[in-house]
Design an enzyme around this catalytic site. Structure first.
Site, PDB file in Angstrom:
ATOM      1  N   TYR A 155       0.825  -1.208   0.000  1.00 62.81           N
ATOM      2  CA  TYR A 155       0.000   0.000   0.000  1.00 62.81           C
ATOM      3  C   TYR A 155       0.865   1.266   0.000  1.00 62.81           C
ATOM      4  O   TYR A 155       0.468   2.293  -0.548  1.00 62.81           O
ATOM      5  CB  TYR A 155      -0.929  -0.022   1.216  1.00 62.81           C
ATOM      6  CG  TYR A 155      -2.241   0.693   1.003  1.00 62.81           C
ATOM      7  CD1 TYR A 155      -2.958   0.548  -0.174  1.00 62.81           C
ATOM      8  CD2 TYR A 155      -2.769   1.510   1.994  1.00 62.81           C
ATOM      9  CE1 TYR A 155      -4.160   1.191  -0.360  1.00 62.81           C
ATOM     10  CE2 TYR A 155      -3.982   2.156   1.821  1.00 62.81           C
ATOM     11  CZ  TYR A 155      -4.669   2.001   0.644  1.00 62.81           C
ATOM     12  OH  TYR A 155      -5.863   2.652   0.468  1.00 62.81           O
ATOM     13  N   LYS A 162      -3.585   8.025   3.186  1.00 64.04           N
ATOM     14  CA  LYS A 162      -4.750   7.743   4.025  1.00 64.04           C
ATOM     15  C   LYS A 162      -4.527   8.222   5.454  1.00 64.04           C
ATOM     16  O   LYS A 162      -5.457   8.695   6.118  1.00 64.04           O
ATOM     17  CB  LYS A 162      -5.075   6.246   4.003  1.00 64.04           C
ATOM     18  CG  LYS A 162      -5.611   5.734   2.685  1.00 64.04           C
ATOM     19  CD  LYS A 162      -6.931   6.379   2.313  1.00 64.04           C
ATOM     20  CE  LYS A 162      -7.529   5.745   1.062  1.00 64.04           C
ATOM     21  NZ  LYS A 162      -8.795   6.399   0.655  1.00 64.04           N
TER      22      LYS A 162
END
Length: 276
Positions: A155, A162
């Site tokens: 990720y 995020k």
């Protein structure tokens, strides 16, 4: 109905399997009038998905990195509705260099793009639509998160984006609270969407969530997440803001070890591939 008479702007509807699509469908079923956004080549996907909703909504051209698009969307909804009761922020993008195995290999230009689109855009929409929220007497902004408390394999910089989104949501909650505007995030478990499939090793999420989730978790079912979005858009959660609500079957509460297990699963998959 939970959203009877509400005017809702929903971004990110590209795929009928997506969380944003389920939020749009459920919002309509609960009485909301919605408008979708799309731009560029992705707009055709939005138009195709929109045809599968209970009612065909209008689609506004909106690239959140272009101020002219944002201003045009505000002008349209000012004339169309004169107010906005809710905005769903389902926007995220990172160049390929920001995902995968090499965290340190991403150049700043690509990281900046990921942060602009995936993080700063929440503040852009909040600022732009603030007057329309005020005209409505308040409202709700709901963004989509993927729990940034840990480092997820593959990720990489999207995880950093995020984490930034989580912080931005709290500052916006403080800023917009006096206007009666709530700002919350949904930290969803993995859903097999078009965007998710671009992440290396995403398939390993299925095994990990199946093993660690106290509640059954279906990577192909975004409706549970969509229901929570609708709840946050409604008047039934009037004192909730600055919150991150986990809709992940409970995996986030089961202790450490998820990333390590995913790395083991990814490594096993790679070994199997080499042997094949």
């Amino acid at each position: 109905m939970l959203l009877d008479g509400k005017k809702i702007l929903i971004t990110g509807v590209l795929d009928p399997r997506s969380i944003a699509f389920q939020a749009a469908r459920l919002a309509q079923e609960q009485g909301a009038e919605i408008v979708l956004t799309g731009f560029g080549r992705g707009r055709k996907l939005t138009e195709r998905s929109a045809k599968r909703l209970p009612e065909l909504p209008d689609i506004l051209e909106l690239d959140v990195t272009k101020p002219d698009d944002v201003q045009a969307a505000v002008a349209d909804l000012t004339e169309r509705w004169g107010q906005v009761d809710g905005v769903v922020h389902a926007i995220g993008f990172a160049p390929a260099s920001c995902l995968g195995d090499d965290f340190l290999g991403a150049p700043w230009e690509d990281v900046a793009t990921a942060m602009h689109v995936s993080t700063y855009s929440l503040a852009v929409l909040a600022k732009a639509f603030r007057p329309l929220f005020v005209a409505a007497g308040g409202g709700s902004i709901v963004g989509l998160d993927f729990d940034a408390q840990v480092a997820w394999p593959g990720y990489n910089w999207m995880g950093v984006a995020k984490a930034g989104l989580e912080s931005v949501s709290r500052y916006l909650a403080r800023e917009l609270g006096p206007d009666g505007v709530r700002v919350n995030l949904i930290a969803a478990g993995p859903i097999s969407t078009m965007a998710a499939r671009s992440i290396d090793g995403f398939s390993s999420f299925d095994e990990v969530w199946s093993r660690r989730s106290p509640l059954p978790w279906d990577l192909k079912d975004a409706e549970p997440v969509g229901r929570n979005i609708v709840a946050l858009l409604s008047d039934w959660m009037p004192a909730v803001t600055g919150e991150i609500i986990h809709v992940d079957g409970g995996v986030h509460a089961m202790g450490a070890g998820v990333p390590e297990e995913m790395e083991d699963a990814a490594a096993a998959a790679a070994d199997d591939g080499d042997e094949g």
